[in-house]
Design a protein around this motif. Structure first.
Motif, PDB file in Angstrom:
ATOM      1  N   VAL A 134      26.372  -1.500  -6.217  1.00 26.16           N
ATOM      2  CA  VAL A 134      25.928  -0.737  -7.609  1.00 26.16           C
ATOM      3  C   VAL A 134      24.872  -1.632  -8.154  1.00 26.16           C
ATOM      4  O   VAL A 134      23.797  -1.176  -8.468  1.00 26.16           O
ATOM      5  CB  VAL A 134      26.863  -0.748  -8.632  1.00 26.16           C
ATOM      6  CG1 VAL A 134      26.453  -0.143  -9.850  1.00 26.16           C
ATOM      7  CG2 VAL A 134      28.066   0.292  -8.203  1.00 26.16           C
ATOM      8  N   LYS A 145      33.950   6.681  -5.816  1.00 26.89           N
ATOM      9  CA  LYS A 145      34.090   5.679  -4.734  1.00 26.89           C
ATOM     10  C   LYS A 145      35.140   4.559  -5.013  1.00 26.89           C
ATOM     11  O   LYS A 145      35.966   3.997  -4.184  1.00 26.89           O
ATOM     12  CB  LYS A 145      32.465   4.946  -4.707  1.00 26.89           C
ATOM     13  CG  LYS A 145      31.765   5.956  -3.922  1.00 26.89           C
ATOM     14  CD  LYS A 145      30.472   5.274  -4.091  1.00 26.89           C
ATOM     15  CE  LYS A 145      29.292   6.052  -3.709  1.00 26.89           C
ATOM     16  NZ  LYS A 145      27.971   5.355  -3.469  1.00 26.89           N
ATOM     17  N   LEU A 203      31.836  -2.835  -3.894  1.00 24.93           N
ATOM     18  CA  LEU A 203      31.243  -1.897  -4.683  1.00 24.93           C
ATOM     19  C   LEU A 203      30.345  -2.310  -5.594  1.00 24.93           C
ATOM     20  O   LEU A 203      29.080  -1.595  -5.980  1.00 24.93           O
ATOM     21  CB  LEU A 203      32.319  -0.928  -5.148  1.00 24.93           C
ATOM     22  CG  LEU A 203      31.928   0.343  -5.982  1.00 24.93           C
ATOM     23  CD1 LEU A 203      31.268   1.151  -5.111  1.00 24.93           C
ATOM     24  CD2 LEU A 203      33.276   1.075  -6.479  1.00 24.93           C
ATOM     25  N   GLU A 229      30.166   9.091 -10.070  1.00 23.94           N
ATOM     26  CA  GLU A 229      29.922   8.972  -8.710  1.00 23.94           C
ATOM     27  C   GLU A 229      30.796   7.724  -8.310  1.00 23.94           C
ATOM     28  O   GLU A 229      31.240   7.602  -7.194  1.00 23.94           O
ATOM     29  CB  GLU A 229      28.498   9.309  -8.238  1.00 23.94           C
ATOM     30  CG  GLU A 229      28.242   8.796  -6.751  1.00 23.94           C
ATOM     31  CD  GLU A 229      26.742   8.601  -6.528  1.00 23.94           C
ATOM     32  OE1 GLU A 229      26.468   8.616  -5.273  1.00 23.94           O
ATOM     33  OE2 GLU A 229      26.029   8.809  -7.514  1.00 23.94           O
ATOM     34  N   THR A 230      30.316   6.704  -9.000  1.00 27.75           N
ATOM     35  CA  THR A 230      30.792   5.310  -8.630  1.00 27.75           C
ATOM     36  C   THR A 230      32.359   5.291  -8.743  1.00 27.75           C
ATOM     37  O   THR A 230      33.068   4.699  -8.017  1.00 27.75           O
ATOM     38  CB  THR A 230      30.268   4.186  -9.675  1.00 27.75           C
ATOM     39  OG1 THR A 230      28.489   4.331  -9.496  1.00 27.75           O
ATOM     40  CG2 THR A 230      30.645   2.875  -9.445  1.00 27.75           C
ATOM     41  N   SER A 231      32.846   5.898  -9.915  1.00 30.25           N
ATOM     42  CA  SER A 231      34.266   5.852 -10.194  1.00 30.25           C
ATOM     43  C   SER A 231      35.008   6.740  -8.890  1.00 30.25           C
ATOM     44  O   SER A 231      36.081   6.367  -8.821  1.00 30.25           O
ATOM     45  CB  SER A 231      34.490   6.457 -11.405  1.00 30.25           C
ATOM     46  OG  SER A 231      34.044   5.865 -12.621  1.00 30.25           O
ATOM     47  N   LEU A 287      28.014   1.050 -13.549  1.00 28.64           N
ATOM     48  CA  LEU A 287      29.358   0.936 -12.903  1.00 28.64           C
ATOM     49  C   LEU A 287      30.345   1.843 -13.064  1.00 28.64           C
ATOM     50  O   LEU A 287      31.331   2.025 -12.369  1.00 28.64           O
ATOM     51  CB  LEU A 287      29.942  -0.216 -13.442  1.00 28.64           C
ATOM     52  CG  LEU A 287      29.144  -1.680 -12.824  1.00 28.64           C
ATOM     53  CD1 LEU A 287      29.363  -2.978 -13.691  1.00 28.64           C
ATOM     54  CD2 LEU A 287      29.554  -2.076 -11.449  1.00 28.64           C
TER      55      LEU A 287
END
Length: 426
Positions: A56, A346, A52, A342-344, A338
């Motif tokens: 990013v 995932k 991930l 949205e990233t969290s 990071l």
């Protein structure tokens, strides 16, 4: 002589070339259209977490022309040593991983960490988690993940011997006795690196003395590390050892090798006190075992001030920017990338853990159970070794390991901790 001089010159050039790679803070290198800005990030994560981060980084590079993000992964213990050396040598990475608390504050106090308060939307993160990277009202670390400490167990073994999830210490010891009678190791423990056993001390102390015990001792507000609750916590640990609650040789087995987890996977051991990262280990190492996996919160202690809504936890990764970074604003922007919502999302869905970003609800059914525990928690205790100053944190782990080894009495361990706390904290 001329040949020797020429040879030495070649060797020197080779050494310079070998050392010329970017091993620390950001650099700018020449490119066809101008200078390329390089930011370097060090971390310890593997598997889906590392994947991930790479995704990013790639997206960040695409959105920021002329920017290169270099990621460097290292195993936990090696990472800590490498970062400490780079900090003291004035050549750290732009961005580095920590767990907040005392471990991060040590570098903050040395002037090695950038104040990123102005770069951070504090309402974006869970307050309790963000506080672990905030000192004197200044943000030095941004939390990405949130972990919990629970006791995992093999549901198949519990069903076989008609055992239920224990809610009290008496029920817990009855489970241990039944398992011993049937030649099943009750609790897998790999305590060479000391931190796994420390969870027992923290849990017992919190259940006995209440959730305010540690903060009172740490902040020098009336109670100390020689409080009767800490002595009793040591007594409970040694009672479990004398009951043969753990696998043989546990104080000499490192966690990272996976031998403790193998005891669980193979059915040789029935329980393990560990962070929820254990679920991720299961999915990577023994996916078929997940259907047998259950967990419960540490049991209550008779007459104790704590209850099961008070749990152990930790923040991590916590991202910080080194004060030596040549591009601190750019590094802070990458940290924000990071930890977007949205990233969290995932992060939690792909890694089987929780996030410290608000409003992110796990889709995974198992992780939702962890989420419910966190949502209903009245208090989350961060690990002592990540909160205390490094010297006191090491003593905490050393004395706890000695308690497990029956080489130190609970009174001796508590006195040693309080004596060092008086020296370092006052």
């Amino acid at each position: 002589m001329k040949k020797l001089t020429a040879l030495l010159s070649v060797i020197a050039m080779l050494l310079l070339a070998a050392c010329g790679g970017n091993q620390g803070a950001s650099t700018s290198t020449g490119s066809g259209d101008g200078d390329e800005k390089v930011i370097e990030m060090w971390h310890i994560e593997t598997g889906e977490r590392e994947a991930l981060f790479e995704e990013v980084a790639k997206q960040f590079e695409e959105e920021n022309d002329g920017v290169k993000v270099k990621l460097l992964q290292a195993p936990n213990d090696a990472y800590k040593q490498k970062l400490a050396v780079s900090m003291s040598g004035g050549n750290p990475p732009d961005i580095f991983q920590s767990w907040g608390g005392g471990w991060l504050k040590h570098f903050v106090d040395q002037g090695n960490v950038e104040d990123i308060t102005a770069n951070v939307d504090q309402d974006h993160y869970l307050e309790m988690a963000l506080n672990n990277g905030t000192f004197d009202d200044k943000v030095y670390g941004v939390p990405m993940g949130l972990s919990l400490d629970v006791i995992f167990y093999n549901k198949e073994i519990f069903e076989k011997y008609n055992l239920e999830e224990p809610k009290t210490y008496e029920e817990f010891t009855n489970v241990i006795k039944t398992l011993n009678e049937n030649d099943v190791t009750p609790l897998a423990l790999t305590n060479k690196t000391k931190w796994p056993g420390a969870y027992y001390l923290m849990n017992f102390a919190s259940r006995i003395g209440g959730p305010d015990l540690f903060e009172s001792a740490f902040n020098r507000e009336g109670r100390g590390f020689d409080d009767p609750a800490y002595v009793q916590a040591g007594e409970y640990i040694q009672e479990l050892v004398e009951m043969d609650a753990f696998n043989k040789g546990f104080n000499g087995i490192p966690y990272d090798e996976g031998r403790g987890r193998q005891l669980m996977y193979s059915g040789q051991a029935a329980m393990m006190d560990m962070t929820i990262s254990f679920l991720n280990n299961v999915r990577e190492e023994a996916p078929d075992f997940e259907e047998k996996l259950g967990f419960f919160v540490f049991p209550t202690i008779p007459g104790g001030e704590g209850n099961q809504t008070q749990v152990g936890g930790a923040t991590g990764p916590v991202w910080s920017v080194a004060s030596e970074s040549e591009h601190p604003e750019l590094a802070a922007e990458f940290i924000k990338a990071l930890t977007t919502k949205e990233t969290s999302q995932k992060f939690t869905d792909r890694t089987g853990t929780l996030t410290a970003v608000k409003g992110v609800v796990p889709k995974d059914d198992f992780v939702k159970e962890f989420y419910e525990v966190a949502q209903n928690a009245s208090h989350i205790q961060m690990p002592y070794d990540q909160t205390l100053p490094p010297e006191l944190a090491e003593l905490h782990k050393d004395t706890t390991q000695a308690l497990f080894g029956l080489s130190m009495t609970p009174e001796e361990a508590a006195k040693k901790m309080e004596a060092k706390a008086e020296e370092l904290l006052e």
